[in-house]
Design a protein around this motif. Structure first.
Motif, short mmCIF file in Angstrom:
data_model
loop_
_atom_site.label_atom_id
_atom_site.label_comp_id
_atom_site.label_asym_id
_atom_site.label_seq_id
_atom_site.Cartn_x
_atom_site.Cartn_y
_atom_site.Cartn_z
N LEU A 114 108.22 -9.95 -12.35
CA LEU A 114 108.65 -9.99 -10.95
C LEU A 114 109.64 -11.12 -10.71
N ARG B 18 114.52 -5.04 -6.50
CA ARG B 18 113.10 -4.75 -6.68
C ARG B 18 112.74 -3.38 -6.13
N PRO C 1 109.84 -0.80 -7.71
CA PRO C 1 108.93 -0.57 -8.84
C PRO C 1 108.91 0.86 -9.35
N SER D 171 104.10 -8.12 -13.28
CA SER D 171 105.18 -7.16 -13.47
C SER D 171 105.80 -6.70 -12.15
N ALA D 172 107.03 -6.18 -12.27
CA ALA D 172 107.75 -5.67 -11.09
C ALA D 172 107.76 -4.15 -11.05
N SER D 173 107.05 -3.50 -11.96
CA SER D 173 107.08 -2.04 -12.05
C SER D 173 105.77 -1.42 -11.59
N ASN D 174 105.82 -0.14 -11.30
CA ASN D 174 104.63 0.64 -10.94
C ASN D 174 104.82 2.05 -11.53
N LYS E 170 105.94 -5.98 -5.00
CA LYS E 170 106.96 -5.53 -5.93
C LYS E 170 108.12 -4.83 -5.24
#
Length: 372
Positions: free
Chosen positions: A94, A102, A104, A134-137, A210
């Motif tokens: 992140l 940003r 995700p 983390s910055a992802s989903n 995120k």
């Protein structure tokens, strides 16, 4: 007095080793006769690899993989023999994603799978993977693509392996996944126990920080659920599967990984139980302590492992209003380090000075108690 200093990183300002050094400097100014054991720590989040690699003496290496926006990037890992350690935050952390970028649901995690295959090809057979920060989903769909999996929609079109594709997946192909993947032992280090889906899951609990708009929480959660009903329904009941935007679920499903407590694993590796026996005081810390910290993040995990009779103090960047009154969770007292109200960038820039000052003040109080 022998002081064991075991801070986590202060995110976006100081690494765990830097925080440990600052705390030692402050205590030394007030307690010049004290001895110290510096044990910078991680719990699976950002900075875990650096802290463990430094403490264990593992060598650090780089490998070029696909970055969060499809560009080539160098990803760091630590290795000793057939063991390796790396963290998701080094690729899609992140803190490394600019605010304006940003999202995700479009950030790629393919590079994690690419790194796993590279390490397997180099003879590594056990991997420790930190999935915090983390910055992802994406539920690990990007990781899976890096391992060779392919995902198709109902019209048999290949899907781009990002979070926005989860709800459209109708078929998964493992045709191009190399057999070496079955020879690996992968431990997933996480600092949370959140499930994959639902009100406590990846989208609802961590999506906002995120960059995921509140209006998309339900839709994103449903897409994740739909994907794993196809890929591996067993993960819905797995504690910690929601860590890393569902990356923990992805590592379990597509790489045969096992979720473990990040802090417990790190403390075992660093021989904490023996080192703490010599301490008269244990000092822990992190950038911001809140109720989520009580679920098992580094400071509380360390405090719970500290024997009764050895006091534990927490020195943190800030303390949230939702914390209980101390003492709590074997932490005798907690101290925020901010000297005055200021902008966030200014506060982050002053972290080292504020840590030194706070440690010195605490040391002066300890000295008064000793002399009294």
């Amino acid at each position: 007095m022998h002081i064991l200093i075991a801070p986590d990183s202060f995110k976006e300002s100081l690494s765990a080793p830097q925080a440990a050094q600052a705390l030692q400097e402050g205590f030394s100014q007030a307690l010049p006769d004290a001895t110290f054991d510096l044990l910078p720590i991680g719990d699976g989040g950002e900075g875990t690899m650096a802290a463990l690699a430094a403490a264990l003496g593992w060598a650090e290496f780089y490998h070029t993989v696909t970055g969060p926006f499809g560009q080539p990037v160098k990803m760091t890992y630590a290795r000793q023999g057939q063991q390796a350690l790396f963290e998701m935050a080094d690729l899609v952390g992140l803190a490394s994603i600019p605010q304006e970028k940003r999202n995700p649901l479009v950030i790629e995690t393919r590079g994690l799978g690419e790194l796993i295959l590279h390490l397997a090809g180099e003879g590594v057979r056990k991997m420790l993977v930190g999935v915090g920060g983390s910055a992802s989903n994406d539920g690990g769909i990007g990781l899976a693509a890096g391992l060779g999996y392919e995902f198709y929609d109902s019209d048999q079109h290949v899907l781009r392996p990002v979070g926005s594709s989860l709800g459209r997946a109708a078929r998964i192909s493992a045709q191009h996944v190399p057999a070496v993947l079955k020879e690996l032992e992968i431990e997933i280090l996480t600092d949370v126990t959140n499930p994959l889906c639902g009100p406590q899951g990846a989208a609802y609990m961590f999506g906002g920080q995120k960059g995921l708009p509140d209006l998309l929480f339900a839709q994103t959660d449903q897409a994740m659920r739909q994907f794993y009903e196809l890929a591996n329904p067993a993960v819905f009941g797995l504690a910690g599967a929601g860590a890393g935007g569902g990356m923990a679920a992805g590592l379990v499903t597509f790489a045969g990984g096992k979720i473990v407590s990040g802090i417990e694993t790190c403390l075992d590796l660093l021989d904490f139980d023996e080192r703490v026996k010599k301490a008269d005081l244990v000092v822990v810390g992190e950038g911001r302590m809140d109720r989520q910290s009580l679920a098992g993040k580094a400071p509380v995990g360390i405090a719970r492992r500290t024997p009764q009779g050895i006091p534990v103090l927490a020195v943190c960047g800030s303390l949230a209003a939702d914390l209980p009154a101390f003492p709590a969770e074997n932490i005798a007292a907690a101290f925020p380090i901010m000297a005055q109200a200021d902008s966030l960038p200014a506060v982050l820039a002053q972290a080292e000075v504020n840590l030194i000052r706070t440690a010195r003040n605490i040391g002066n109080v300890l000295k008064m108690k000793k002399s009294g």
